[in-house]
Design a protein around this motif. Structure first.
Motif, PDB file in Angstrom:
ATOM      1  N   GLN A   1       0.844  -1.201   0.000  1.00 24.40           N
ATOM      2  CA  GLN A   1       0.000   0.000   0.000  1.00 24.40           C
ATOM      3  C   GLN A   1       0.879   1.251   0.000  1.00 24.40           C
ATOM      4  OE1 GLN A   1      -2.414  -0.784   3.487  1.00 24.40           O
ATOM      5  NE2 GLN A   1      -4.158  -1.477   2.258  1.00 24.40           N
ATOM      6  N   ALA A   2       1.944   1.222   0.807  1.00 15.38           N
ATOM      7  CA  ALA A   2       2.884   2.349   0.827  1.00 15.38           C
ATOM      8  C   ALA A   2       3.512   2.528  -0.555  1.00 15.38           C
ATOM      9  CB  ALA A   2       3.966   2.119   1.882  1.00 15.38           C
ATOM     10  N   ALA A   3       3.822   1.404  -1.207  1.00 19.32           N
ATOM     11  CA  ALA A   3       4.400   1.470  -2.551  1.00 19.32           C
ATOM     12  C   ALA A   3       3.457   2.196  -3.501  1.00 19.32           C
ATOM     13  CB  ALA A   3       4.702   0.057  -3.065  1.00 19.32           C
ATOM     14  N   LEU A   4       2.204   1.768  -3.540  1.00 22.79           N
ATOM     15  CA  LEU A   4       1.247   2.407  -4.454  1.00 22.79           C
ATOM     16  C   LEU A   4       1.064   3.878  -4.107  1.00 22.79           C
ATOM     17  CD1 LEU A   4      -1.571  -0.257  -5.007  1.00 22.79           C
ATOM     18  CD2 LEU A   4       0.303   0.377  -6.538  1.00 22.79           C
ATOM     19  N   ALA A   5       0.991   4.185  -2.819  1.00 24.40           N
ATOM     20  CA  ALA A   5       0.830   5.587  -2.417  1.00 24.40           C
ATOM     21  C   ALA A   5       2.000   6.427  -2.913  1.00 24.40           C
ATOM     22  CB  ALA A   5       0.702   5.680  -0.891  1.00 24.40           C
ATOM     23  N   GLY A   6       3.170   5.823  -2.979  1.00 24.92           N
ATOM     24  CA  GLY A   6       4.358   6.545  -3.425  1.00 24.92           C
ATOM     25  C   GLY A   6       4.597   6.468  -4.917  1.00 24.92           C
ATOM     26  N   GLY A   7       3.722   5.803  -5.664  1.00 24.59           N
ATOM     27  CA  GLY A   7       3.858   5.742  -7.116  1.00 24.59           C
ATOM     28  C   GLY A   7       4.558   4.503  -7.630  1.00 24.59           C
ATOM     29  N   PHE A   8       4.881   3.562  -6.758  1.00 28.83           N
ATOM     30  CA  PHE A   8       5.536   2.321  -7.190  1.00 28.83           C
ATOM     31  C   PHE A   8       4.481   1.255  -7.461  1.00 28.83           C
ATOM     32  CE2 PHE A   8       8.822   4.500  -4.749  1.00 28.83           C
ATOM     33  CZ  PHE A   8       9.935   4.343  -5.564  1.00 28.83           C
ATOM     34  N   THR A   9       4.574   0.632  -8.629  1.00 28.97           N
ATOM     35  CA  THR A   9       3.625  -0.433  -8.963  1.00 28.97           C
ATOM     36  C   THR A   9       4.263  -1.820  -8.871  1.00 28.97           C
ATOM     37  OG1 THR A   9       4.156  -0.113 -11.300  1.00 28.97           O
ATOM     38  CG2 THR A   9       2.222   1.054 -10.443  1.00 28.97           C
ATOM     39  N   THR A  10       5.593  -1.844  -8.695  1.00 33.22           N
ATOM     40  CA  THR A  10       6.301  -3.115  -8.501  1.00 33.22           C
ATOM     41  C   THR A  10       7.372  -2.909  -7.440  1.00 33.22           C
ATOM     42  OG1 THR A  10       6.001  -3.706 -10.834  1.00 33.22           O
ATOM     43  CG2 THR A  10       7.685  -4.927  -9.617  1.00 33.22           C
ATOM     44  N   VAL A  11       7.483  -3.874  -6.522  1.00 36.88           N
ATOM     45  CA  VAL A  11       8.569  -3.835  -5.531  1.00 36.88           C
ATOM     46  C   VAL A  11       9.282  -5.186  -5.530  1.00 36.88           C
ATOM     47  CG1 VAL A  11       7.494  -2.119  -4.005  1.00 36.88           C
ATOM     48  CG2 VAL A  11       7.006  -4.547  -3.654  1.00 36.88           C
ATOM     49  N   LEU A  12      10.588  -5.127  -5.308  1.00 33.75           N
ATOM     50  CA  LEU A  12      11.376  -6.357  -5.176  1.00 33.75           C
ATOM     51  C   LEU A  12      11.801  -6.469  -3.717  1.00 33.75           C
ATOM     52  CD1 LEU A  12      13.516  -6.194  -8.466  1.00 33.75           C
ATOM     53  CD2 LEU A  12      11.167  -7.002  -8.113  1.00 33.75           C
ATOM     54  N   ALA A  13      11.363  -7.560  -3.071  1.00 34.78           N
ATOM     55  CA  ALA A  13      11.473  -7.670  -1.613  1.00 34.78           C
ATOM     56  C   ALA A  13      12.715  -8.454  -1.194  1.00 34.78           C
ATOM     57  CB  ALA A  13      10.221  -8.336  -1.057  1.00 34.78           C
ATOM     58  N   MET A  14      13.375  -7.934  -0.172  1.00 29.34           N
ATOM     59  CA  MET A  14      14.611  -8.527   0.339  1.00 29.34           C
ATOM     60  C   MET A  14      14.318  -9.686   1.295  1.00 29.34           C
ATOM     61  SD  MET A  14      17.180  -7.373  -1.029  1.00 29.34           S
ATOM     62  CE  MET A  14      17.447  -6.165  -2.322  1.00 29.34           C
ATOM     63  N   PRO A  15      15.262 -10.616   1.402  1.00 29.42           N
ATOM     64  CA  PRO A  15      14.987 -11.865   2.122  1.00 29.42           C
ATOM     65  C   PRO A  15      15.339 -11.848   3.609  1.00 29.42           C
ATOM     66  CG  PRO A  15      17.072 -12.041   0.982  1.00 29.42           C
ATOM     67  CD  PRO A  15      16.548 -10.661   0.687  1.00 29.42           C
ATOM     68  N   ASN A  16      15.691 -10.691   4.190  1.00 31.68           N
ATOM     69  CA  ASN A  16      16.091 -10.695   5.611  1.00 31.68           C
ATOM     70  C   ASN A  16      14.872 -10.627   6.523  1.00 31.68           C
ATOM     71  OD1 ASN A  16      15.632  -7.998   4.876  1.00 31.68           O
ATOM     72  ND2 ASN A  16      17.053  -7.197   6.402  1.00 31.68           N
ATOM     73  N   ALA A  17      13.904 -11.524   6.247  1.00 34.63           N
ATOM     74  CA  ALA A  17      12.729 -11.665   7.115  1.00 34.63           C
ATOM     75  C   ALA A  17      13.136 -12.544   8.303  1.00 34.63           C
ATOM     76  CB  ALA A  17      11.586 -12.294   6.328  1.00 34.63           C
ATOM     77  N   GLN A  18      12.156 -12.912   9.090  1.00 36.87           N
ATOM     78  CA  GLN A  18      12.405 -13.727  10.280  1.00 36.87           C
ATOM     79  C   GLN A  18      11.462 -14.917  10.284  1.00 36.87           C
ATOM     80  OE1 GLN A  18      14.984 -14.433  12.248  1.00 36.87           O
ATOM     81  NE2 GLN A  18      15.292 -12.230  12.194  1.00 36.87           N
ATOM     82  N   PRO A  19      11.832 -16.122   9.924  1.00 36.83           N
ATOM     83  CA  PRO A  19      13.186 -16.520   9.523  1.00 36.83           C
ATOM     84  C   PRO A  19      13.539 -15.991   8.146  1.00 36.83           C
ATOM     85  CG  PRO A  19      11.663 -18.341   9.181  1.00 36.83           C
ATOM     86  CD  PRO A  19      10.882 -17.255   9.854  1.00 36.83           C
ATOM     87  N   PRO A  20      14.835 -15.903   7.858  1.00 33.77           N
ATOM     88  CA  PRO A  20      15.243 -15.394   6.557  1.00 33.77           C
ATOM     89  C   PRO A  20      14.854 -16.339   5.422  1.00 33.77           C
ATOM     90  CG  PRO A  20      17.164 -16.122   7.825  1.00 33.77           C
ATOM     91  CD  PRO A  20      15.979 -16.206   8.746  1.00 33.77           C
ATOM     92  N   ILE A  21      14.686 -15.758   4.225  1.00 32.54           N
ATOM     93  CA  ILE A  21      14.247 -16.530   3.059  1.00 32.54           C
ATOM     94  C   ILE A  21      15.486 -17.069   2.362  1.00 32.54           C
ATOM     95  CG2 ILE A  21      12.956 -16.395   0.887  1.00 32.54           C
ATOM     96  CD1 ILE A  21      11.487 -13.946   2.239  1.00 32.54           C
ATOM     97  N   THR A  22      15.870 -18.292   2.732  1.00 30.31           N
ATOM     98  CA  THR A  22      17.136 -18.841   2.235  1.00 30.31           C
ATOM     99  C   THR A  22      16.992 -20.247   1.656  1.00 30.31           C
ATOM    100  OG1 THR A  22      17.647 -19.674   4.438  1.00 30.31           O
ATOM    101  CG2 THR A  22      18.549 -17.518   3.856  1.00 30.31           C
TER     102      THR A  22
END
Ligand code: DOR
Ligand code: ZN
Ligand code: ZN
Length: 326
Positions: free
Chosen positions: A38-59
């Motif tokens: 939602q923040a992306a769209l509000a800022g004009g971004f229609t595509t985001v590439l998400a980083m894997p440092n979630a918890q647990p990390p995406i590995t």
């Protein structure tokens, strides 16, 4: 067809942010796939590439599948997801076709992802068939300065960029240097590009618009990795935009409570402010207006192989960003 009246509005190709931290799973009190997109769209971004440092990390395959399931259920814009490099997942990571790239942390930052040693880095550069996005700060150098209570100097970034470029050149792998913040990195990347090394890079709005001096009023809100730099380093980014392929926000939200705690995490949000900052710079003749779609749509699409994105043209996705600049 759906008809949108864009009379009087600036029409840009839908913006693509190639570097965001959406915090899910594990950090939903900061952000999740719904609020982040939602923040992306509000800022004009229609595509985001998400980083894997979630918890647990995406590995691994399972974590990537879980992240894709969360995103599919909750995201309100288009997205891609990076697989995170570890010291021992080079073979598995290289086989995952539904990752938009590999994220390799040469230096530690928020989260646990880190491949500090050459022994762990080499197998990824040997095998990964896509784009290797590098958080280029040398861990040994970082540890040396942090142990003395000092900020991470430009040296940390230059050491890691030099290594990443050398590995990319040797193995002919595509390397993407995240959040370039110093003149020294720019010089290394300009030289490597001139020699045909398959390297691309990005800069963040915070490194374009803030310097270390701003920490006086920002306090720990201004804490990020890599840190805010000198005004000379900031100016070098503006002076070398021709070497830079993308603007990436490195959107990395934390709660105010966390940022004001005794041991505040590094990271700042950016999705909702980046376009306004860049359009303001264009309106003040600090950059050519054409740099906005180049760095915020065409560049990210080209670097990460998003074949139907980045341009307004027949055959492309109808991703549009409309701006009322009044
Ligand atoms: O300041 C940062 N914050 N740098 C990173 O590399 C990670 C990010 C985060 O996830 O908070
Ligand atoms: Zn990073
Ligand atoms: Zn980041």
């Amino acid at each position: 067809a759906r008809i949108i009246d864009a009379d009087g509005l600036l029409v840009l190709p839908g913006l693509i942010d190639p570097h965001v931290h959406l915090r899910e799973p594990g950090g939903e009190h900061k952000e999740d796939w719904t609020t982040g997109t939602q923040a992306a769209l509000a800022g004009g971004f229609t595509t985001v590439l998400a980083m894997p440092n979630a918890q647990p990390p995406i590995t691994n395959r399972e974590a990537l599948a879980e992240a894709h399931a969360l995103a599919a259920a909750k995201a309100v814009c288009d997205y891609g997801i990076f697989i995170g490099a570890t010291a021992d997942n080079a073979e598995e990571a290289a086989g995952l076709r539904d990752a938009v790239g590999l994220k390799l942390y040469m230096g530690s930052s928020t989260g646990t992802l880190l491949v500090a040693d050459l022994a762990g880095q080499l197998p990824h550069f040997e095998r990964y068939p896509g784009v290797i996005a590098v958080h280029a700060e040398d861990e040994e150098a970082v540890a040396y300065f942090v142990a003395r209570g000092e900020r991470r100097p430009p040296l940390c970034a230059a050491l890691a960029v030099a290594r990443a470029l050398t590995l990319a050149e040797h193995f002919r792998r595509r390397v993407h240097i995240c959040h370039v913040s110093t003149a020294h990195e720019i010089a290394l990347i300009r030289d490597a590009k001139a020699r045909g090394v398959p390297v691309t890079c990005e800069v963040t709005p915070h490194h374009l618009f803030l310097t270390a001096a701003d920490e006086a009023h920002l306090g720990t809100l201004g804490r990020i990795n890599p840190p805010l730099r000198s005004s000379e380093d900031m100016q070098a980014l503006w002076d070398n935009l021709d070497v830079i392929d993308c603007i990436a926000t490195d959107h990395a939200p934390h709660t105010l409570e966390e940022k004001h705690s005794p041991n505040p995490p590094a990271g700042v949000p950016g999705l909702e402010t980046a376009l306004a900052l860049l359009l303001t710079a264009a309106s003040e003749d600090r950059i050519l207006p054409a740099n906005v779609p180049r760095l915020m749509a065409q560049g990210p699409a080209r670097v990460f192989g998003l074949a139907r994105k980045g341009h307004i043209a027949p055959g492309y996705d109808a991703d549009l960003t409309l701006v009322d600049i009044q």
